[in-house]
Design an enzyme around this catalytic site. Sequence first.
Site, PDB file in Angstrom:
ATOM      1  N   HIS A 145      24.164   4.698 -14.267  1.00 28.08           N
ATOM      2  CA  HIS A 145      22.987   5.138 -15.034  1.00 28.08           C
ATOM      3  C   HIS A 145      23.236   5.002 -16.540  1.00 28.08           C
ATOM      4  CE1 HIS A 145      19.197   7.860 -14.762  1.00 28.08           C
ATOM      5  NE2 HIS A 145      19.182   7.142 -15.893  1.00 28.08           N
ATOM      6  N   ARG A 164      14.651   4.836 -10.536  1.00 30.44           N
ATOM      7  CA  ARG A 164      15.318   6.082 -10.163  1.00 30.44           C
ATOM      8  C   ARG A 164      15.932   5.910  -8.778  1.00 30.44           C
ATOM      9  NH1 ARG A 164      15.687   7.411 -14.765  1.00 30.44           N
ATOM     10  NH2 ARG A 164      14.770   9.235 -15.764  1.00 30.44           N
TER      11      ARG A 164
HETATM   12  P1  NDP Z   1       5.786   3.723 -18.269  1.00 33.16           P
HETATM   13  O1  NDP Z   1       5.136   5.006 -17.913  1.00 33.16           O
HETATM   14  O2  NDP Z   1       5.519   3.133 -19.601  1.00 33.16           O
HETATM   15  O3  NDP Z   1       5.429   2.629 -17.155  1.00 33.16           O
HETATM   16  C1  NDP Z   1       5.370   2.932 -15.804  1.00 33.16           C
HETATM   17  C2  NDP Z   1       4.775   1.748 -15.062  1.00 33.16           C
HETATM   18  O4  NDP Z   1       4.865   1.997 -13.655  1.00 33.16           O
HETATM   19  C3  NDP Z   1       3.293   1.527 -15.389  1.00 33.16           C
HETATM   20  O5  NDP Z   1       3.038   0.142 -15.456  1.00 33.16           O
HETATM   21  C4  NDP Z   1       2.593   2.127 -14.167  1.00 33.16           C
HETATM   22  O6  NDP Z   1       1.341   1.546 -13.868  1.00 33.16           O
HETATM   23  C5  NDP Z   1       3.579   1.781 -13.077  1.00 33.16           C
HETATM   24  N1  NDP Z   1       3.410   2.649 -11.905  1.00 33.16           N
HETATM   25  C6  NDP Z   1       3.577   3.992 -11.824  1.00 33.16           C
HETATM   26  N2  NDP Z   1       3.324   4.432 -10.571  1.00 33.16           N
HETATM   27  C7  NDP Z   1       2.979   3.335  -9.858  1.00 33.16           C
HETATM   28  C8  NDP Z   1       2.607   3.121  -8.519  1.00 33.16           C
HETATM   29  N3  NDP Z   1       2.506   4.140  -7.640  1.00 33.16           N
HETATM   30  N4  NDP Z   1       2.321   1.872  -8.116  1.00 33.16           N
HETATM   31  C9  NDP Z   1       2.395   0.839  -8.984  1.00 33.16           C
HETATM   32  N5  NDP Z   1       2.748   0.968 -10.284  1.00 33.16           N
HETATM   33  C10 NDP Z   1       3.034   2.196 -10.705  1.00 33.16           C
HETATM   34  O7  NDP Z   1       7.351   3.958 -18.060  1.00 33.16           O
HETATM   35  P2  NDP Z   1       8.586   3.224 -18.772  1.00 33.16           P
HETATM   36  O8  NDP Z   1       8.394   1.761 -18.675  1.00 33.16           O
HETATM   37  O9  NDP Z   1       8.848   3.818 -20.095  1.00 33.16           O
HETATM   38  O10 NDP Z   1       9.798   3.714 -17.823  1.00 33.16           O
HETATM   39  C11 NDP Z   1       9.771   3.439 -16.437  1.00 33.16           C
HETATM   40  C12 NDP Z   1      10.910   4.169 -15.740  1.00 33.16           C
HETATM   41  O11 NDP Z   1      12.156   3.572 -16.050  1.00 33.16           O
HETATM   42  C13 NDP Z   1      11.129   5.642 -16.130  1.00 33.16           C
HETATM   43  O12 NDP Z   1      10.201   6.494 -15.514  1.00 33.16           O
HETATM   44  C14 NDP Z   1      12.528   5.874 -15.611  1.00 33.16           C
HETATM   45  O13 NDP Z   1      12.488   6.256 -14.253  1.00 33.16           O
HETATM   46  C15 NDP Z   1      13.195   4.497 -15.742  1.00 33.16           C
HETATM   47  N6  NDP Z   1      14.188   4.505 -16.799  1.00 33.16           N
HETATM   48  C16 NDP Z   1      15.502   4.290 -16.462  1.00 33.16           C
HETATM   49  C17 NDP Z   1      16.488   4.274 -17.411  1.00 33.16           C
HETATM   50  C18 NDP Z   1      17.903   4.001 -17.052  1.00 33.16           C
HETATM   51  O14 NDP Z   1      18.798   4.239 -17.877  1.00 33.16           O
HETATM   52  N7  NDP Z   1      18.173   3.459 -15.867  1.00 33.16           N
HETATM   53  C19 NDP Z   1      16.175   4.559 -18.833  1.00 33.16           C
HETATM   54  C20 NDP Z   1      14.779   4.741 -19.094  1.00 33.16           C
HETATM   55  C21 NDP Z   1      13.828   4.722 -18.107  1.00 33.16           C
HETATM   56  P3  NDP Z   1       0.098   1.618 -14.908  1.00 33.16           P
HETATM   57  O15 NDP Z   1       0.463   0.669 -16.017  1.00 33.16           O
HETATM   58  O16 NDP Z   1      -1.056   1.165 -14.145  1.00 33.16           O
HETATM   59  O17 NDP Z   1       0.017   3.060 -15.365  1.00 33.16           O
HETATM   60  C1  OXD Z   2      15.739   8.176 -19.115  1.00 34.79           C
HETATM   61  C2  OXD Z   2      16.981   7.766 -18.494  1.00 34.79           C
HETATM   62  O1  OXD Z   2      14.798   8.527 -18.421  1.00 34.79           O
HETATM   63  O2  OXD Z   2      18.012   7.766 -19.152  1.00 34.79           O
HETATM   64  O3  OXD Z   2      15.654   8.131 -20.362  1.00 34.79           O
HETATM   65  O4  OXD Z   2      16.985   7.361 -17.324  1.00 34.79           O
END
Ligand code: NDP
Ligand code: OXD
Length: 303
Positions: free
Chosen positions: A266, A218
Amino acid sequence: MALLFLSTPEREAVWRPIFEAAGERFIAGEDAVTDPDEVTHLMCWLPPQDLLRYPNLKVVIGAGAGVDHMPRMPEGVALVRTLAPGIDEMVRDWVVMATLMLHRDMPTYVQQARAGQWKGHAVPRARGTCVGIMGAGRIGALAARTLSDMQFDVVCWSRSGRAVAGAKVFAENGLDDFLAQADILVCLLPLTDETRGILDAALFAKLPRGASLVHAGRGAQLDMDALRQALDDGVLSSAMVDVTDPEPLPEDHWAWNDHRVFVTPHIAANTDHEEGARHALAVIRASRENAELPGKVDQDRGY
Ligand code: NDP
Ligand code: OXD
């Protein structure tokens, strides 16, 4: 039980027949609600101000993978994010593309091409180049597997340090050791209080000198001024970002005209309408059976 659907007509055209075929009640738009009591589920990017209008609301389903823009739900209402293989695969593809573009020095070759310059440089190998992935969830773990199959060395950092196939993992307190190895740093973290502004000067200084940044988490996680300074100082050599703060990135922003930075608007992923509808149906079925909701967000943790 009914789903109140607050999204685009294009999405409705896909969702409505899927819900009708499944025998589920589907209401598109708040104006179409005749009995607020029947609304138990709500699908939206952003919910309406007055959720208390729906006294039997159980679940709000966010249209994307990230829910950082969502308000805290009223007591007793669960928040679910969309789980769709298409989102994970699209972001994985974008991350692989960005990693390769920076690894194979496309910033230099694009600049040379603009000047009509035919000049080759040393060709780096994936083997021996370390990609460090921040966030080892659905998307991070998928990207890790693919990059590892391509012979990159892969390290991942997450809160829990949970195992990821093909990668060495670091938990929360291993951040510095993780960063020290990451020639290419990939951010796939959700935006939370802990991750806001995490990509800053202090973090860049812990990377191997001249590292590259790939950012698809983000926008508010990245300090763009710190990025520019790090590029100018040689701390970083290049970056590719899909998310910015604000979005859209203003037309006159320096990053558009800096050859070391690629910006995409994005577009790493969008939610496939059919996959989104099928996920929503799975959520409705799970809540009917009092089972665990797929994609349920821990609202205290923020993801
Ligand atoms: P998940 O919830 O599956 O994974 C999140 C990961 O981040 C987990 O491994 C979690 O750790 C880790 N995490 C969260 N907070 C912390 C922290 N403070 N310190 C260290 N690690 C942390 O999410 P997704 O993989 O599905 O998606 C991730 C992000 O990708 C979304 O939230 C979104 O912001 C972004 N995204 C962007 C898109 C785009 O088009 N650019 C599209 C889709 C998503 P743990 O495993 O220990 O819980
Ligand atoms: C999502 C994105 O969160 O598009 O799906 O970033």
